[in-house]
Design a protein around this motif. Structure first.
Motif, PDB file in Angstrom:
ATOM      1  N   LYS A 107       0.835  -1.212   0.000  1.00  0.00           N
ATOM      2  CA  LYS A 107       0.000   0.000   0.000  1.00  0.00           C
ATOM      3  C   LYS A 107       0.862   1.251   0.000  1.00  0.00           C
ATOM      4  O   LYS A 107       0.602   2.244  -0.712  1.00  0.00           O
ATOM      5  CB  LYS A 107      -0.925  -0.026   1.217  1.00  0.00           C
ATOM      6  CG  LYS A 107      -1.892   1.148   1.242  1.00  0.00           C
ATOM      7  CD  LYS A 107      -2.823   1.024   2.453  1.00  0.00           C
ATOM      8  CE  LYS A 107      -3.796   2.193   2.501  1.00  0.00           C
ATOM      9  NZ  LYS A 107      -4.696   2.078   3.680  1.00  0.00           N
ATOM     10  N   ASN A 110       2.315   1.669  -3.291  1.00  0.00           N
ATOM     11  CA  ASN A 110       1.312   2.278  -4.183  1.00  0.00           C
ATOM     12  C   ASN A 110       1.134   3.775  -3.884  1.00  0.00           C
ATOM     13  O   ASN A 110       1.022   4.617  -4.788  1.00  0.00           O
ATOM     14  CB  ASN A 110      -0.013   1.549  -4.048  1.00  0.00           C
ATOM     15  CG  ASN A 110       0.049   0.115  -4.604  1.00  0.00           C
ATOM     16  OD1 ASN A 110       0.841  -0.140  -5.521  1.00  0.00           O
ATOM     17  ND2 ASN A 110      -0.755  -0.785  -4.053  1.00  0.00           N
ATOM     18  N   GLN A 111       1.118   4.059  -2.568  1.00  0.00           N
ATOM     19  CA  GLN A 111       0.982   5.479  -2.185  1.00  0.00           C
ATOM     20  C   GLN A 111       2.182   6.293  -2.642  1.00  0.00           C
ATOM     21  O   GLN A 111       2.065   7.443  -3.087  1.00  0.00           O
ATOM     22  CB  GLN A 111       0.800   5.577  -0.673  1.00  0.00           C
ATOM     23  CG  GLN A 111      -0.545   5.078  -0.189  1.00  0.00           C
ATOM     24  CD  GLN A 111      -0.675   5.163   1.334  1.00  0.00           C
ATOM     25  OE1 GLN A 111       0.324   5.376   2.050  1.00  0.00           O
ATOM     26  NE2 GLN A 111      -1.891   4.984   1.823  1.00  0.00           N
ATOM     27  N   LYS A 112       3.388   5.597  -2.487  1.00  0.00           N
ATOM     28  CA  LYS A 112       4.591   6.314  -2.920  1.00  0.00           C
ATOM     29  C   LYS A 112       4.568   6.551  -4.415  1.00  0.00           C
ATOM     30  O   LYS A 112       4.918   7.639  -4.902  1.00  0.00           O
ATOM     31  CB  LYS A 112       5.830   5.519  -2.526  1.00  0.00           C
ATOM     32  CG  LYS A 112       7.138   6.205  -2.883  1.00  0.00           C
ATOM     33  CD  LYS A 112       8.311   5.401  -2.408  1.00  0.00           C
ATOM     34  CE  LYS A 112       9.614   6.114  -2.746  1.00  0.00           C
ATOM     35  NZ  LYS A 112      10.808   5.320  -2.282  1.00  0.00           N
ATOM     36  N   LYS A 113       4.149   5.488  -5.126  1.00  0.00           N
ATOM     37  CA  LYS A 113       4.038   5.666  -6.569  1.00  0.00           C
ATOM     38  C   LYS A 113       3.029   6.742  -6.910  1.00  0.00           C
ATOM     39  O   LYS A 113       3.251   7.598  -7.777  1.00  0.00           O
ATOM     40  CB  LYS A 113       3.633   4.345  -7.197  1.00  0.00           C
ATOM     41  CG  LYS A 113       3.549   4.427  -8.715  1.00  0.00           C
ATOM     42  CD  LYS A 113       3.173   3.066  -9.289  1.00  0.00           C
ATOM     43  CE  LYS A 113       3.096   3.149 -10.813  1.00  0.00           C
ATOM     44  NZ  LYS A 113       2.713   1.826 -11.390  1.00  0.00           N
ATOM     45  N   ALA A 114       1.922   6.700  -6.167  1.00  0.00           N
ATOM     46  CA  ALA A 114       0.910   7.753  -6.398  1.00  0.00           C
ATOM     47  C   ALA A 114       1.471   9.115  -6.054  1.00  0.00           C
ATOM     48  O   ALA A 114       1.189  10.132  -6.715  1.00  0.00           O
ATOM     49  CB  ALA A 114      -0.336   7.457  -5.555  1.00  0.00           C
ATOM     50  N   LEU A 115       2.292   9.103  -4.939  1.00  0.00           N
ATOM     51  CA  LEU A 115       2.896  10.382  -4.553  1.00  0.00           C
ATOM     52  C   LEU A 115       3.866  10.882  -5.623  1.00  0.00           C
ATOM     53  O   LEU A 115       3.874  12.069  -5.968  1.00  0.00           O
ATOM     54  CB  LEU A 115       3.628  10.213  -3.218  1.00  0.00           C
ATOM     55  CG  LEU A 115       4.353  11.464  -2.701  1.00  0.00           C
ATOM     56  CD1 LEU A 115       3.354  12.592  -2.472  1.00  0.00           C
ATOM     57  CD2 LEU A 115       5.113  11.130  -1.410  1.00  0.00           C
ATOM     58  N   ASP A 117       3.773  10.056  -8.700  1.00  0.00           N
ATOM     59  CA  ASP A 117       2.952  10.502  -9.832  1.00  0.00           C
ATOM     60  C   ASP A 117       2.309  11.874  -9.562  1.00  0.00           C
ATOM     61  O   ASP A 117       2.247  12.743 -10.441  1.00  0.00           O
ATOM     62  CB  ASP A 117       1.870   9.470 -10.140  1.00  0.00           C
ATOM     63  CG  ASP A 117       2.456   8.154 -10.675  1.00  0.00           C
ATOM     64  OD1 ASP A 117       3.609   8.221 -11.154  1.00  0.00           O
ATOM     65  OD2 ASP A 117       1.755   7.138 -10.627  1.00  0.00           O
ATOM     66  N   SER A 118       1.841  12.054  -8.350  1.00  0.00           N
ATOM     67  CA  SER A 118       1.194  13.333  -8.008  1.00  0.00           C
ATOM     68  C   SER A 118       2.205  14.487  -8.045  1.00  0.00           C
ATOM     69  O   SER A 118       1.880  15.609  -8.439  1.00  0.00           O
ATOM     70  CB  SER A 118       0.528  13.234  -6.629  1.00  0.00           C
ATOM     71  OG  SER A 118       1.524  13.070  -5.623  1.00  0.00           O
ATOM     72  N   ARG A 119       3.432  14.163  -7.577  1.00  0.00           N
ATOM     73  CA  ARG A 119       4.464  15.204  -7.651  1.00  0.00           C
ATOM     74  C   ARG A 119       4.759  15.591  -9.093  1.00  0.00           C
ATOM     75  O   ARG A 119       4.931  16.777  -9.428  1.00  0.00           O
ATOM     76  CB  ARG A 119       5.732  14.705  -6.956  1.00  0.00           C
ATOM     77  CG  ARG A 119       5.630  14.726  -5.444  1.00  0.00           C
ATOM     78  CD  ARG A 119       6.911  14.215  -4.821  1.00  0.00           C
ATOM     79  NE  ARG A 119       6.851  14.279  -3.351  1.00  0.00           N
ATOM     80  CZ  ARG A 119       7.814  13.824  -2.550  1.00  0.00           C
ATOM     81  NH1 ARG A 119       8.905  13.279  -3.061  1.00  0.00           N
ATOM     82  NH2 ARG A 119       7.674  13.931  -1.239  1.00  0.00           N
TER      83      ARG A 119
END
Length: 761
Positions: A107, A110-115, A117-119
């Motif tokens: 998780k 995934n959050q880091k990847k999302a982070l 990606d969000s960055r």
């Protein structure tokens, strides 16, 4: 590079460190990082195996201890079982925790990847925001350009556009909007140029509308300068040598500042800011030459709008002419001011070309309207407006030579109208005169006549007794008044800025000569055909006074001559004409007097045989009455000349009676009667107390004495004839003696026949 065994030893040591922890919380706290480490390094099986190894090691240790200490071992086994149970439970928990950690790690990944990606998205958003802000700034500046155009702040709009193109567009050069705005810059430049030209055209329109008032103000300023100049001349006479716009006048007028373009008193204010702004913007745009051409074309079109198609010079107060000249003045002043306030913008040749064009148009309009003007007063007013126009524009350094030529044309028509009007006045004065000596009833009346006439009285003013008469008739002072008025009105034309003073002098002299010769002298000479001696005498007297007036006029015209360079004396042809007319009048008087003498002598009823005539008394009475009444106004020398000619004519006429071919014989009685008449005439002449007049009768007296002589042969003796009958004509004397002798023979024969009864056949 470390091996798997190296990692196991490390893991083993770490697990041992965990197992020696005295607290469950510390145990868990130390175990969780170890599990994470194993999971991250994919060593979870090794961790489990190590835990099992330690567990077996511990069991071995426990079993060893228990062997030596059974009870303790049992206790330890029980304790170990419990530990194992706890360990199993702990392993389960670890597995559960590992699974939970693995799940959390996934998780978290995934959050880091999302982070991550969000960055990246955020960075893109930030970059997009920055780009959008830059583009918005560009759009804002672009809109600001149009807002400034709407507010008519053209130069500020141009500066903003330059800043947009040179600075801000470079910041967003990689975006499509920069290309779009870059392509719109030339169009915006055109918008700015068109907007500023629109404002300039509006300014030019207002300037054109205000041109007439500006010209009116300029005329007012010139009038003020005229007034100040007249005041200076009144204070210092030498200032009269200088005209308006001369260097001396300009220096003297420096203290009286008057800005025609900006004056609070006249409420005139011509702001050149729109022109300056337009020039600056076009210069910035690199379109200066094109702007100059457009501006010059606009001014030429405006010039055409100033000039009307027709001009009415007959309106009241010369409103149409004033409007035209004021509009041209205002237009030309703006052109001169534009040249002065700008550098190399308006070429002098273009401005002068516009000026000449306006002048020629005005001259054409005025010239076409001049034939309808039939009043010299109206022409004088027209000339006054044009002179004011010339003086005003002369102060702005415009060439006014063509306008001076127009004034010369107006003067020619003005002089013609004046000549025609005064010609009618002179003819009316001559035709309505009573040709009688002018009666004067008071001293005031006498002073008025003497002041207007060129007349030097013989009697002093203090010795005059009223009523009295002046030698000339009423026409003379009236003509003198008209002559003075004619002079004043001609010179009045030259009062204001007339450059052709020599034309004034020549026209005045020629016109005055024509008026005096044709309308006065010729009319008087034509009236010499009258049969009334009194009228002829009065005409003669008037002619003499006009001749004297011409002498005075010559002096006056020379002194008042406008052209200072002319030095030749003024000679009026009229003076000779009046002198010739006077001689004609004198001859006419002689003719009338002699004609009357002839008429009286024709009434003589001499019977040359036996009878005699008494007409001589009537002849002498006529001479006496005529000279003492009709000829009284003649000068003494002329009166004596008339007497002289009349007596000479009478003596010759009496002799002609005796010499007539029809008279064949003269009786002694007729000679005695003739002698009595001659003696009577001689006595009359003696009363005149003039020996010269008596000489006219010498021939008649000597001829009558010859006819009475007892010795006719003396006449044929040269010596005695010259002594006693020197004035007697030889042929006439011989003829008369023959007629007398023939009578004597006839009388002798008649006496002889009567004595002897004979008839003469």
């Amino acid at each position: 590079m470390p091996t798997l065994d190296d990692f196991d030893d490390d893991l083993f040591a770490a697990v041992q460190q965990v197992t020696v922890t005295t607290s469950d919380s510390d145990y868990i706290d130390q175990l969780v990082p170890l599990i994470k480490l194993a999971r991250n390094s994919d060593r979870s099986p090794q961790l489990v195996r190590t835990l099992w190894e330690i567990s077996h090691q511990r069991e071995s240790e426990i079993e060893k201890i228990c062997n030596s200490n059974h009870q303790e071992f049992v206790s330890s086994v029980n304790q170990l079982l419990r530990v194992r149970e706890g360990t199993v439970n702990l392993g389960s928990e670890i597995l559960t925790l590992n699974q939970s950690i693995q799940t959390s790690t996934e998780k978290l990944a995934n959050q880091k990847k999302a982070l991550v990606d969000s960055r990246s998205v955020r960075q893109n958003i930030d970059e997009t925001t920055t780009a959008l802000n830059a583009c918005l700034d560009v759009l804002r500046l672009s809109n600001q350009v149009h807002e400034l155009l709407a507010k008519k702040r053209h130069y500020a709009a141009l500066r903003a556009l330059d800043e947009l193109r040179d600075v801000h567009l470079k910041e967003v050069g990689r975006y499509k909007i920069a290309e779009m705005i870059e392509k719109s810059v030339p169009a915006t430049h055109r918008l700015i140029a068109e907007a500023v030209m629109t404002d300039l055209n509006t300014w030019l329109y207002r300037i054109r509308e205000a041109s007439q008032y500006l010209g009116e103000v300029a005329f007012y300023h010139t009038e003020m300068r005229r007034t100040r100049m007249r005041e200076r001349v009144e204070k210092e006479e030498f200032m009269g040598k200088f005209k308006l716009n001369s260097a001396v006048e300009l220096v003297a007028d420096e203290t009286d500042e008057f800005d025609i373009l900006n004056n609070e008193e006249t409420e005139t204010q011509v702001d050149f800011s729109p022109l300056f702004e337009c020039m600056h913007i076009h210069e910035t745009l690199g379109r200066t030459d094109q702007f100059k051409i457009e501006y010059a074309a606009t001014r030429r079109r405006q010039k055409e709008l100033l000039i009307p198609t027709t001009l009415d010079l007959l309106d009241e107060d010369e409103a149409n002419l004033s409007s035209l000249l004021e509009s041209i003045t205002g237009f030309a002043i703006v052109e001169r001011a534009t040249m002065a306030k700008t550098h190399n913008f308006r070429a002098a040749v273009d401005v002068d070309e516009l000026w000449e064009s306006m002048c020629q148009s005005a001259i054409t309009l005025i010239s076409n309207a001049l034939p309808k003007v039939d009043s010299d007063e109206k022409l004088l007013k027209i000339k006054g407006r044009i002179a004011l126009f010339i003086q005003t524009m002369g102060s702005w350094n415009y060439n006014v030579s063509s306008l001076n030529s127009l004034v010369l044309t107006i003067f020619a028509k003005y002089a013609q109208l004046l000549k025609y009007r005064f010609s009618e006045d002179f003819q009316e004065i001559v035709s309505t005169d009573d040709y009688m000596p002018m009666p004067i009833n008071s001293l005031d009346e006498y002073d008025k006549v003497v002041n207007v006439s060129w007349y030097t009285p013989d009697t002093r003013r203090e010795e005059l007794i009223f009523p009295c008469v002046l030698p000339f008739s009423q026409m003379y002072p009236l003509c003198c008044i008209d002559i003075r008025n004619f002079l004043n009105q001609i010179y009045q034309f030259s009062d204001e800025n007339f450059q052709h003073s020599n034309v004034i002098d020549e026209t005045l002299m020629t016109s005055l000569d024509d008026l005096l010769c044709e309308n006065v002298c010729q009319s008087l000479v034509e009236r010499l055909s009258s049969q009334y001696p009194g009228q002829i005498v009065q005409i003669l007297t008037n002619l003499e006074h006009f001749e004297h007036a011409c002498e005075e006029l010559q002096t006056l015209l020379f002194q008042a001559r406008s052209s200072s360079s002319a030095s030749a004396p003024v000679v009026l042809r009229a003076k000779e004409q009046f002198a010739a007319g006077r001689k004609t009048a004198e001859k006419r008087i002689f003719e009338l007097v002699n004609s009357k003498i002839d008429d009286l002598i024709d009434t003589a009823e001499y019977d040359w045989q036996v009878s005699a005539s008494s007409y001589m008394q009537e002849l002498t009475r006529y001479l006496h009455n005529n000279m003492s009444s009709v000829m009284l106004g003649l000068p003494t020398d002329l009166k004596e000349l008339v007497y002289f000619d009349a007596l000479s004519h009478a003596a010759n006429s009496v002799l002609e009676l005796a010499l007539d071919d029809h008279v064949q014989r003269i009786s002694p009685a007729a000679i005695r009667l003739l002698n009595n008449d001659v003696q009577y005439l001689s006595a009359f002449v003696d009363t005149l107390d003039n020996p010269i007049l008596k000489e006219n009768l010498d021939e008649l007296i000597q001829t009558v004495a010859l006819m009475q002589t007892d010795n006719p042969d003396e006449f044929f003796d040269v010596g005695q004839a010259n002594r006693k009958y020197g004035r007697v004509d030889r042929q006439n004397g011989a003829a008369l003696l023959e007629k007398y002798v023939q009578t004597q023979k006839d009388n002798t024969f008649a006496n002889y026949a009567s004595r002897f009864g004979l008839n003469r056949s």
